[in-house]
Motif scaffolding. Structure first.
Motif, PDB file in Angstrom:
ATOM      1  N   PHE A 203       0.920  -1.291   0.064  1.00 39.06           N
ATOM      2  CA  PHE A 203       0.152   0.105  -0.030  1.00 39.06           C
ATOM      3  C   PHE A 203       0.842   1.226  -0.045  1.00 39.06           C
ATOM      4  O   PHE A 203       1.479   1.643   1.047  1.00 39.06           O
ATOM      5  CB  PHE A 203      -0.870   0.104   1.302  1.00 39.06           C
ATOM      6  N   ALA A 204       0.971   1.812  -1.065  1.00 32.09           N
ATOM      7  CA  ALA A 204       2.020   3.083  -1.151  1.00 32.09           C
ATOM      8  C   ALA A 204       1.697   4.151  -0.206  1.00 32.09           C
ATOM      9  O   ALA A 204       2.439   4.656   0.241  1.00 32.09           O
ATOM     10  CB  ALA A 204       2.186   3.528  -2.694  1.00 32.09           C
ATOM     11  N   ILE A 205       0.202   4.411  -0.225  1.00 30.33           N
ATOM     12  CA  ILE A 205      -0.265   5.441   0.463  1.00 30.33           C
ATOM     13  C   ILE A 205      -1.505   4.831   1.283  1.00 30.33           C
ATOM     14  O   ILE A 205      -2.300   4.387   0.386  1.00 30.33           O
ATOM     15  CB  ILE A 205      -0.452   6.515  -0.149  1.00 30.33           C
ATOM     16  N   GLN A 206      -1.509   4.742   2.514  1.00 32.77           N
ATOM     17  CA  GLN A 206      -2.523   4.193   3.171  1.00 32.77           C
ATOM     18  C   GLN A 206      -3.008   5.519   3.986  1.00 32.77           C
ATOM     19  O   GLN A 206      -2.210   6.062   4.882  1.00 32.77           O
ATOM     20  CB  GLN A 206      -2.192   3.071   4.193  1.00 32.77           C
ATOM     21  N   ASN A 207      -4.356   5.839   3.992  1.00 35.25           N
ATOM     22  CA  ASN A 207      -4.976   6.943   4.555  1.00 35.25           C
ATOM     23  C   ASN A 207      -6.077   6.260   5.755  1.00 35.25           C
ATOM     24  O   ASN A 207      -7.043   5.804   5.044  1.00 35.25           O
ATOM     25  CB  ASN A 207      -5.554   8.042   3.640  1.00 35.25           C
ATOM     26  N   SER A 208      -5.857   6.409   6.783  1.00 40.01           N
ATOM     27  CA  SER A 208      -6.808   5.604   7.945  1.00 40.01           C
ATOM     28  C   SER A 208      -7.222   6.687   9.132  1.00 40.01           C
ATOM     29  O   SER A 208      -6.522   7.666   9.254  1.00 40.01           O
ATOM     30  CB  SER A 208      -6.189   4.509   8.416  1.00 40.01           C
ATOM     31  N   GLY A 209      -8.214   6.211   9.748  1.00 39.63           N
ATOM     32  CA  GLY A 209      -8.472   6.914  11.099  1.00 39.63           C
ATOM     33  C   GLY A 209      -8.813   8.287  10.889  1.00 39.63           C
ATOM     34  O   GLY A 209      -8.290   9.062  11.637  1.00 39.63           O
ATOM     35  N   SER A 210      -9.554   8.864  10.273  1.00 44.92           N
ATOM     36  CA  SER A 210      -9.870   9.951   9.954  1.00 44.92           C
ATOM     37  C   SER A 210      -8.883  10.992   9.243  1.00 44.92           C
ATOM     38  O   SER A 210      -8.779  12.329   9.597  1.00 44.92           O
ATOM     39  CB  SER A 210     -10.492  10.752  11.188  1.00 44.92           C
ATOM     40  N   GLY A 211      -7.944  10.169   8.581  1.00 47.02           N
ATOM     41  CA  GLY A 211      -6.778  11.061   8.304  1.00 47.02           C
ATOM     42  C   GLY A 211      -7.043  11.892   7.116  1.00 47.02           C
ATOM     43  O   GLY A 211      -7.984  11.668   6.291  1.00 47.02           O
ATOM     44  N   ILE A 212      -6.242  13.167   7.061  1.00 47.45           N
ATOM     45  CA  ILE A 212      -6.474  13.957   5.981  1.00 47.45           C
ATOM     46  C   ILE A 212      -5.153  14.297   5.188  1.00 47.45           C
ATOM     47  O   ILE A 212      -4.135  14.522   5.838  1.00 47.45           O
ATOM     48  CB  ILE A 212      -6.909  15.484   6.305  1.00 47.45           C
ATOM     49  N   ILE A 213      -5.078  14.170   3.774  1.00 46.37           N
ATOM     50  CA  ILE A 213      -4.378  14.426   2.918  1.00 46.37           C
ATOM     51  C   ILE A 213      -4.655  15.609   2.074  1.00 46.37           C
ATOM     52  O   ILE A 213      -5.462  15.513   1.345  1.00 46.37           O
ATOM     53  CB  ILE A 213      -3.818  13.228   2.258  1.00 46.37           C
ATOM     54  N   LYS A 214      -4.080  16.822   2.211  1.00 48.15           N
ATOM     55  CA  LYS A 214      -4.509  17.920   1.561  1.00 48.15           C
ATOM     56  C   LYS A 214      -4.109  18.004   0.217  1.00 48.15           C
ATOM     57  O   LYS A 214      -4.817  18.441  -0.638  1.00 48.15           O
ATOM     58  CB  LYS A 214      -3.959  19.192   2.226  1.00 48.15           C
ATOM     59  N   GLU A 215      -2.831  17.482  -0.031  1.00 46.19           N
ATOM     60  CA  GLU A 215      -2.566  17.562  -1.499  1.00 46.19           C
ATOM     61  C   GLU A 215      -1.496  16.562  -1.927  1.00 46.19           C
ATOM     62  O   GLU A 215      -0.462  16.403  -0.930  1.00 46.19           O
ATOM     63  CB  GLU A 215      -2.333  18.982  -2.119  1.00 46.19           C
ATOM     64  N   ILE A 216      -1.549  15.935  -3.097  1.00 42.77           N
ATOM     65  CA  ILE A 216      -0.454  15.327  -3.494  1.00 42.77           C
ATOM     66  C   ILE A 216      -0.493  15.580  -4.878  1.00 42.77           C
ATOM     67  O   ILE A 216      -1.204  15.731  -5.757  1.00 42.77           O
ATOM     68  CB  ILE A 216      -0.960  13.614  -3.633  1.00 42.77           C
ATOM     69  N   LYS A 217       0.885  16.131  -5.119  1.00 40.74           N
ATOM     70  CA  LYS A 217       1.152  16.881  -6.448  1.00 40.74           C
ATOM     71  C   LYS A 217       2.587  16.471  -7.020  1.00 40.74           C
ATOM     72  O   LYS A 217       3.580  16.278  -6.326  1.00 40.74           O
ATOM     73  CB  LYS A 217       0.863  18.152  -6.565  1.00 40.74           C
ATOM     74  N   ASN A 218       2.725  16.535  -8.261  1.00 31.89           N
ATOM     75  CA  ASN A 218       3.939  16.415  -9.043  1.00 31.89           C
ATOM     76  C   ASN A 218       4.621  15.120  -8.620  1.00 31.89           C
ATOM     77  O   ASN A 218       5.816  15.148  -8.727  1.00 31.89           O
ATOM     78  CB  ASN A 218       4.628  17.509  -8.769  1.00 31.89           C
ATOM     79  N   SER A 219       3.877  13.950  -8.244  1.00 33.60           N
ATOM     80  CA  SER A 219       4.552  12.877  -7.628  1.00 33.60           C
ATOM     81  C   SER A 219       4.353  11.776  -8.220  1.00 33.60           C
ATOM     82  O   SER A 219       3.285  11.521  -9.054  1.00 33.60           O
ATOM     83  CB  SER A 219       4.073  12.840  -6.071  1.00 33.60           C
ATOM     84  N   THR A 220       4.933  10.554  -8.094  1.00 30.79           N
ATOM     85  CA  THR A 220       4.733   9.290  -8.686  1.00 30.79           C
ATOM     86  C   THR A 220       4.341   8.449  -7.556  1.00 30.79           C
ATOM     87  O   THR A 220       5.198   8.285  -6.447  1.00 30.79           O
ATOM     88  CB  THR A 220       6.304   8.600  -9.336  1.00 30.79           C
ATOM     89  N   VAL A 221       3.421   7.399  -7.449  1.00 28.48           N
ATOM     90  CA  VAL A 221       3.019   6.801  -6.474  1.00 28.48           C
ATOM     91  C   VAL A 221       2.874   5.077  -7.121  1.00 28.48           C
ATOM     92  O   VAL A 221       2.002   4.979  -8.057  1.00 28.48           O
ATOM     93  CB  VAL A 221       1.650   7.063  -5.906  1.00 28.48           C
TER      94      VAL A 221
END
Length: 298
Positions: A203-221
């Protein structure tokens, strides 16, 4: 002042005594040449550490605002784990060197609530093949210009676990299970990064438990398939990813919360076109070619 020339030798051999009291106190501050009394309030200083130094002790005894600069590769063991506590903000400048974590457990490098750690330094690296997480953050963590890599082959091994505030810039983040595991924290930005998970479950990015990610930009996942399916992005209920822009994703996207995609390319998502369109932000549109979804701003 001085002696009258007409006195001759009349006063020769005489002496004078007096009691003197200095009626002065130290001023509460000083000004620089421009009249400012706060010219050095943001001053910081740098301490260098090497392989023979105990970096854990240096950081534990560091003052707020100090920069710790490595002048060579350093090994962290279970006996000298790094912990930033006490509300301090510390910069760790790797200056191109490597911190090798030869320790087990979850927190070889940790940041306590209310404290901050900035890890930077000219393509430096933090690596482990033994610890559960390279960096465990409950305060503020900023990673800029370095690689953090966990190559342990056992399950649930990750580069970063975040409960606090996280910023990733110009970084390479690699884990065998999670690259970035955000549990109830806030990721302010992921910008110009390469994030990879490559293991039995990925899982390259795992967002759990009411987590917030405001932005992902210019990136490779990227999630790289091992024994099981590989995920570039997985989100749980009550989480949000507010903006994905100008990114390249490769791997399954599983959405239990909310995701908004503004632009980028996405392949091997495991979603049909209609399910993927539900993730696309208003003002953007999606096209499909050879099982690759391309999202552009209208």
């Amino acid at each position: 002042y001085g002696m009258y020339e007409s006195a001759g030798n009349t006063y020769k051999g005489k002496s004078f005594a007096a009691d003197i009291s200095i009626l002065a106190t130290q001023y509460t501050h000083e000004n620089d040449g421009f009249g400012s009394s706060s010219y050095d309030e943001s001053a910081s200083y740098t301490v260098e550490v090497g392989a023979d130094d105990n970096i854990a002790d240096v950081i534990a005894n560091a003052e707020d605002g100090m920069t710790i600069k490595t002048n060579g590769d350093i090994t962290i063991t279970s006996a000298n784990k790094i912990s930033v506590t006490g509300g301090k903000s510390i910069t760790l400048d790797l200056s191109g060197s490597t911190i090798d974590i030869d320790a087990t457990g979850t927190s070889p490098i940790s940041v306590a609530e209310g404290s901050a750690l900035i890890i930077t330094g000219d393509t430096g690296e933090v690596t482990t093949d033994t610890a559960t997480y390279c960096v465990d953050n409950k305060g503020t963590l900023i990673v800029d210009g370095i690689t953090i890599s966990n190559t342990s082959t056992t399950t649930a091994k990750s580069a970063i676990r975040n409960y606090g505030n996280l910023t990733l810039k110009n970084a390479n983040i690699k884990g065998t299970f999670y690259g970035v595991y955000n549990y109830g924290g806030t990721i302010d930005t992921i910008d110009n990064c390469y994030i990879e998970a490559n293991g039995s479950g990925a899982f390259a990015i795992q967002n759990s438990g009411s987590g917030i990610i405001k932005e992902i930009k210019n990136s490779t996942v990227i999630g790289i398939k091992g024994l099981f399916d590989a995920y570039s992005l997985r989100t749980n209920e009550d989480t949000a990813i507010e903006n994905i822009e100008n990114c390249s994703f490769d791997g399954i996207i599983e959405n239990g919360g909310s995701i908004l995609i503004k632009s980028g390319t996405f392949k091997n998502t495991g979603l049909d076109i209609e399910a993927f369109k539900a993730l696309v932000a208003p003002g953007s549109s999606v096209t499909e070619s050879n099982d690759v979804y391309t999202v552009t701003v209208d």
